[in-house]
Write a protein that holds these residues in place. Structure first.
Motif, PDB file in Angstrom:
ATOM      1  N   GLY A 232       0.827  -1.199   0.000  1.00  0.00           N
ATOM      2  CA  GLY A 232       0.000   0.000   0.000  1.00  0.00           C
ATOM      3  C   GLY A 232       0.856   1.240   0.000  1.00  0.00           C
ATOM      4  O   GLY A 232       2.063   1.178   0.213  1.00  0.00           O
TER       5      GLY A 232
ATOM      6  N   TYR B 186      -1.976   8.298  -6.840  1.00  0.00           N
ATOM      7  CA  TYR B 186      -1.679   7.800  -5.500  1.00  0.00           C
ATOM      8  C   TYR B 186      -2.992   7.649  -4.734  1.00  0.00           C
ATOM      9  O   TYR B 186      -3.872   8.517  -4.807  1.00  0.00           O
ATOM     10  CB  TYR B 186      -0.756   8.796  -4.785  1.00  0.00           C
ATOM     11  CG  TYR B 186      -0.398   8.369  -3.383  1.00  0.00           C
ATOM     12  CD1 TYR B 186       0.558   7.401  -3.168  1.00  0.00           C
ATOM     13  CD2 TYR B 186      -1.030   8.936  -2.283  1.00  0.00           C
ATOM     14  CE1 TYR B 186       0.890   6.998  -1.891  1.00  0.00           C
ATOM     15  CE2 TYR B 186      -0.705   8.536  -0.992  1.00  0.00           C
ATOM     16  CZ  TYR B 186       0.249   7.575  -0.812  1.00  0.00           C
ATOM     17  OH  TYR B 186       0.568   7.181   0.456  1.00  0.00           O
ATOM     18  N   LEU B 187      -3.140   6.553  -4.015  1.00  0.00           N
ATOM     19  CA  LEU B 187      -4.349   6.316  -3.209  1.00  0.00           C
ATOM     20  C   LEU B 187      -4.090   6.831  -1.798  1.00  0.00           C
ATOM     21  O   LEU B 187      -3.333   6.233  -1.040  1.00  0.00           O
ATOM     22  CB  LEU B 187      -4.699   4.835  -3.201  1.00  0.00           C
ATOM     23  CG  LEU B 187      -5.110   4.266  -4.551  1.00  0.00           C
ATOM     24  CD1 LEU B 187      -5.302   2.762  -4.465  1.00  0.00           C
ATOM     25  CD2 LEU B 187      -6.368   4.939  -5.062  1.00  0.00           C
TER      26      LEU B 187
ATOM     27  N   GLU C  67      -5.367   6.996   1.244  1.00  0.00           N
ATOM     28  CA  GLU C  67      -5.475   6.275   2.520  1.00  0.00           C
ATOM     29  C   GLU C  67      -4.864   4.881   2.491  1.00  0.00           C
ATOM     30  O   GLU C  67      -4.942   4.155   3.470  1.00  0.00           O
ATOM     31  CB  GLU C  67      -6.942   6.190   2.949  1.00  0.00           C
ATOM     32  CG  GLU C  67      -7.563   7.544   3.251  1.00  0.00           C
ATOM     33  CD  GLU C  67      -6.832   8.281   4.366  1.00  0.00           C
ATOM     34  OE1 GLU C  67      -6.472   7.649   5.390  1.00  0.00           O
ATOM     35  OE2 GLU C  67      -6.619   9.498   4.224  1.00  0.00           O
ATOM     36  N   SER C  68      -4.235   4.521   1.388  1.00  0.00           N
ATOM     37  CA  SER C  68      -3.726   3.157   1.285  1.00  0.00           C
ATOM     38  C   SER C  68      -2.564   2.870   2.238  1.00  0.00           C
ATOM     39  O   SER C  68      -2.456   1.767   2.772  1.00  0.00           O
ATOM     40  CB  SER C  68      -3.338   2.824  -0.158  1.00  0.00           C
ATOM     41  OG  SER C  68      -2.320   3.684  -0.621  1.00  0.00           O
TER      42      SER C  68
ATOM     43  N   GLU D  17      -4.063   2.397   5.670  1.00  0.00           N
ATOM     44  CA  GLU D  17      -4.711   1.084   5.724  1.00  0.00           C
ATOM     45  C   GLU D  17      -3.688  -0.004   6.035  1.00  0.00           C
ATOM     46  O   GLU D  17      -3.900  -0.838   6.925  1.00  0.00           O
ATOM     47  CB  GLU D  17      -5.389   0.808   4.378  1.00  0.00           C
ATOM     48  CG  GLU D  17      -6.074  -0.534   4.277  1.00  0.00           C
ATOM     49  CD  GLU D  17      -6.734  -0.727   2.925  1.00  0.00           C
ATOM     50  OE1 GLU D  17      -6.702  -1.877   2.439  1.00  0.00           O
ATOM     51  OE2 GLU D  17      -7.276   0.237   2.354  1.00  0.00           O
TER      52      GLU D  17
ATOM     53  N   TRP E 228       5.799  -0.443   0.571  1.00  0.00           N
ATOM     54  CA  TRP E 228       5.147   0.814   0.223  1.00  0.00           C
ATOM     55  C   TRP E 228       6.107   1.670  -0.591  1.00  0.00           C
ATOM     56  O   TRP E 228       7.287   1.329  -0.727  1.00  0.00           O
ATOM     57  CB  TRP E 228       4.639   1.554   1.454  1.00  0.00           C
ATOM     58  CG  TRP E 228       5.716   1.986   2.405  1.00  0.00           C
ATOM     59  CD1 TRP E 228       6.466   3.112   2.339  1.00  0.00           C
ATOM     60  CD2 TRP E 228       6.171   1.277   3.539  1.00  0.00           C
ATOM     61  NE1 TRP E 228       7.356   3.152   3.367  1.00  0.00           N
ATOM     62  CE2 TRP E 228       7.205   2.018   4.128  1.00  0.00           C
ATOM     63  CE3 TRP E 228       5.817   0.066   4.118  1.00  0.00           C
ATOM     64  CZ2 TRP E 228       7.874   1.611   5.257  1.00  0.00           C
ATOM     65  CZ3 TRP E 228       6.494  -0.337   5.246  1.00  0.00           C
ATOM     66  CH2 TRP E 228       7.492   0.429   5.799  1.00  0.00           C
TER      67      TRP E 228
ATOM     68  N   ALA F 218      -3.561  -2.783  -0.929  1.00  0.00           N
ATOM     69  CA  ALA F 218      -4.322  -1.537  -0.835  1.00  0.00           C
ATOM     70  C   ALA F 218      -3.850  -0.713  -2.034  1.00  0.00           C
ATOM     71  O   ALA F 218      -2.975   0.137  -1.917  1.00  0.00           O
ATOM     72  CB  ALA F 218      -4.042  -0.823   0.483  1.00  0.00           C
ATOM     73  N   THR F 219      -4.385  -1.023  -3.201  1.00  0.00           N
ATOM     74  CA  THR F 219      -3.839  -0.481  -4.444  1.00  0.00           C
ATOM     75  C   THR F 219      -4.889  -0.515  -5.544  1.00  0.00           C
ATOM     76  O   THR F 219      -5.981  -1.029  -5.362  1.00  0.00           O
ATOM     77  CB  THR F 219      -2.586  -1.283  -4.854  1.00  0.00           C
ATOM     78  OG1 THR F 219      -2.017  -0.698  -6.018  1.00  0.00           O
ATOM     79  CG2 THR F 219      -2.890  -2.731  -5.118  1.00  0.00           C
ATOM     80  N   HIS F 220      -4.520   0.002  -6.692  1.00  0.00           N
ATOM     81  CA  HIS F 220      -5.358  -0.112  -7.885  1.00  0.00           C
ATOM     82  C   HIS F 220      -5.358  -1.573  -8.316  1.00  0.00           C
ATOM     83  O   HIS F 220      -4.395  -2.288  -8.089  1.00  0.00           O
ATOM     84  CB  HIS F 220      -4.794   0.751  -9.019  1.00  0.00           C
ATOM     85  CG  HIS F 220      -4.826   2.215  -8.737  1.00  0.00           C
ATOM     86  ND1 HIS F 220      -5.973   2.968  -8.863  1.00  0.00           N
ATOM     87  CD2 HIS F 220      -3.860   3.070  -8.327  1.00  0.00           C
ATOM     88  CE1 HIS F 220      -5.703   4.222  -8.556  1.00  0.00           C
ATOM     89  NE2 HIS F 220      -4.425   4.312  -8.219  1.00  0.00           N
TER      90      HIS F 220
END
Length: 109
Positions: free
Chosen positions: A12, A33-34, A36-37, A40, A59, A82-84
């Motif tokens: 993530g 970029y996500l 809250e990943s 998480e 990460w 926790a990603t695309h």
């Protein structure tokens, strides 16, 4: 229960700006970029470590395809992304060599 002492791997907060020609050509500018990943992954890591589970964290630029492939053959109790959600298969003829376990239970009756 410590999942038979098998670690978990968490991916993530990944850096999608790495120099990857396939991603640049296929997804130019569409991979953001996500936010809250990373949080998480850190939250899951805290819970796991509090319960005696070893955590492998990936990460930023460390969460690469190379890092994921390096886990092949290792005994892990879980991998969390926790990603695309996309990937580029190497071959259409590749058969998966893993089992997918459901985390849900079904009620009978």
């Amino acid at each position: 229960h410590k999942s038979d002492d098998c670690p978990i791997a968490l991916f993530g907060g990944l850096d999608y700006t790495i120099d990857n020609p396939t991603i640049q050509q296929e997804r130019a500018g569409s991979i953001a970029y996500l936010n809250e990943s990373l949080a998480e992954v850190e939250a899951i890591s805290d819970i796991a470590e509090d319960n005696g589970v070893t955590v492998l964290k990936y990460w930023g630029h460390k969460g690469s395809e190379t890092a994921l492939r390096s886990l092949s053959g290792q005994r892990l109790s879980a991998i969390h992304f926790a990603t695309h959600g996309f990937y580029y298969p190497e071959s259409k003829n590749v058969q998966p060599h893993y089992k997918i376990r459901s985390m849900t239970t079904q009620s009978h009756g």
